[in-house]
Design a protein around this motif. Structure first.
Motif, PDB file in Angstrom:
ATOM      1  N   ALA A  37       1.009  -1.339   0.205  1.00  0.00           N
ATOM      2  CA  ALA A  37      -0.204   0.277   0.066  1.00  0.00           C
ATOM      3  C   ALA A  37       0.601   1.088  -0.177  1.00  0.00           C
ATOM      4  N   MET A  38       2.064   1.478   0.714  1.00  0.00           N
ATOM      5  CA  MET A  38       2.826   2.319   0.873  1.00  0.00           C
ATOM      6  C   MET A  38       3.761   3.145  -0.571  1.00  0.00           C
ATOM      7  N   HIS A  39       3.916   1.373  -0.938  1.00  0.00           N
ATOM      8  CA  HIS A  39       4.880   1.719  -2.584  1.00  0.00           C
ATOM      9  C   HIS A  39       3.800   2.378  -3.851  1.00  0.00           C
ATOM     10  N   GLN A  40       2.167   1.536  -3.318  1.00  0.00           N
ATOM     11  CA  GLN A  40       1.494   2.321  -4.669  1.00  0.00           C
ATOM     12  C   GLN A  40       1.422   3.438  -4.098  1.00  0.00           C
ATOM     13  N   GLN A  90       9.774  -4.334  -3.762  1.00  0.00           N
ATOM     14  CA  GLN A  90       9.089  -3.269  -4.279  1.00  0.00           C
ATOM     15  C   GLN A  90       9.033  -2.162  -3.827  1.00  0.00           C
ATOM     16  N   PHE A  91       8.318  -1.480  -2.577  1.00  0.00           N
ATOM     17  CA  PHE A  91       8.486  -0.599  -1.918  1.00  0.00           C
ATOM     18  C   PHE A  91      10.058   0.548  -1.515  1.00  0.00           C
ATOM     19  N   ILE A  92      11.127  -0.732  -0.871  1.00  0.00           N
ATOM     20  CA  ILE A  92      12.450  -0.383  -0.871  1.00  0.00           C
ATOM     21  C   ILE A  92      13.171   0.041  -2.648  1.00  0.00           C
ATOM     22  N   SER A  93      12.723  -0.701  -3.451  1.00  0.00           N
ATOM     23  CA  SER A  93      13.555  -0.238  -4.530  1.00  0.00           C
ATOM     24  C   SER A  93      12.746   0.890  -4.948  1.00  0.00           C
TER      25      SER A  93
END
Length: 262
Positions: A37-40, A90-93
């Protein structure tokens, strides 16, 4: 589209998107769905003309206790997706690729990724009770999110070694002295301070802001992404190591880990 779990609250007002971590019963520890959710939210915010700046913050006097230990144990047992394909990765990258200013507002405990993500932020504000801790080595793991590159670069080798390898907690005033935190403010002023800075950025000419930010960050992005991927591969190997298994089991059993017989 990614469904937003209850533990992540996303709002946008006056050009400022706020991503808030809300899991009080677990000290805001992060689960894969929360990472997704944070990544999106960051991806969508970067693509939206209505968003000019992002804020990441916690709730209930805690920023985040980092990864949920049960999720870690699941990955160590091989039941979860490979690290490179996980929502965590995905979030970190995406952090070094975020296109709009990223601001963190930290109150209370910040552990693991709750610290390493801050080195990708443009501004970091903290309260006097903020406490920064990276216990990767104690869990048989390694630094992530390109922190093995960014933290020594920001803080110098000796302080970075103290934080990342020795695992020494850094209180707010020491984090500010080391260059991690821009300012330490009272808890009841934290969000207003972050929103104020974000609002000032949101009011600036967007093309000039993007260009200035790209000039400051652009030359280092490829190097950061490369280090992040190297760390990710090594981190994945360490997740299933005997040392990590012993550390996780010791955590669950509430006893000191014993690495002497491995």
């Amino acid at each position: 589209m990614v469904d937003t779990p209850d533990e992540i609250e996303i709002s946008c007002e006056d050009g400022v998107q706020v991503i808030r971590i809300v899991r009080p019963d677990k000290k805001n520890a992060l689960l894969p769905a929360m990472y997704a959710a944070m990544h999106q939210a960051l991806v969508d915010g970067d693509a939206s003309a209505d968003v000019r700046a992002h804020i990441i913050t916690g709730s209930g006097g805690v920023f985040t206790a980092g990864n949920d230990i049960k999720d870690f144990m699941s990955r160590a047992s091989g039941d979860a997706a490979p690290v490179g394909a996980s929502p965590v990765h995905q979030f970190i990258s995406y952090l070094p690729r975020v296109e709009k200013p990223l601001i963190a507002a930290v109150d209370g405990l910040a552990v693991g990724v709750g610290v390493t993500m801050l080195f990708h932020c443009d501004l970091v504000y903290a309260t006097p009770s903020a406490r920064f801790l990276t216990p990767f080595l104690d869990l048989g793991l390694l630094p992530e999110a390109a922190s093995s590159l960014l933290i020594p670069r920001r803080m110098g080798h000796t302080r970075a070694f103290e934080m990342l390898v020795l695992g020494e907690p850094f209180p707010a005033d020491r984090a500010r002295e080391a260059g991690l935190v821009n300012a330490v403010v009272a808890a009841d002023e934290l969000e207003a301070t972050a929103r104020g800075a974000a609002g000032r950025l949101a009011a600036k000419p967007p093309a000039a802001l993007k260009t200035a930010r790209d000039l400051m960050r652009g030359a280092c992005v490829d190097e950061i992404v490369e280090r992040l991927e190297v760390e990710s591969c090594l981190f994945g190997e360490r997740m299933s190591s005997p040392e990590a298994r012993e550390a996780f089991q010791a955590f669950v059993e509430k006893r000191p880990a014993d690495f002497t017989k491995l």
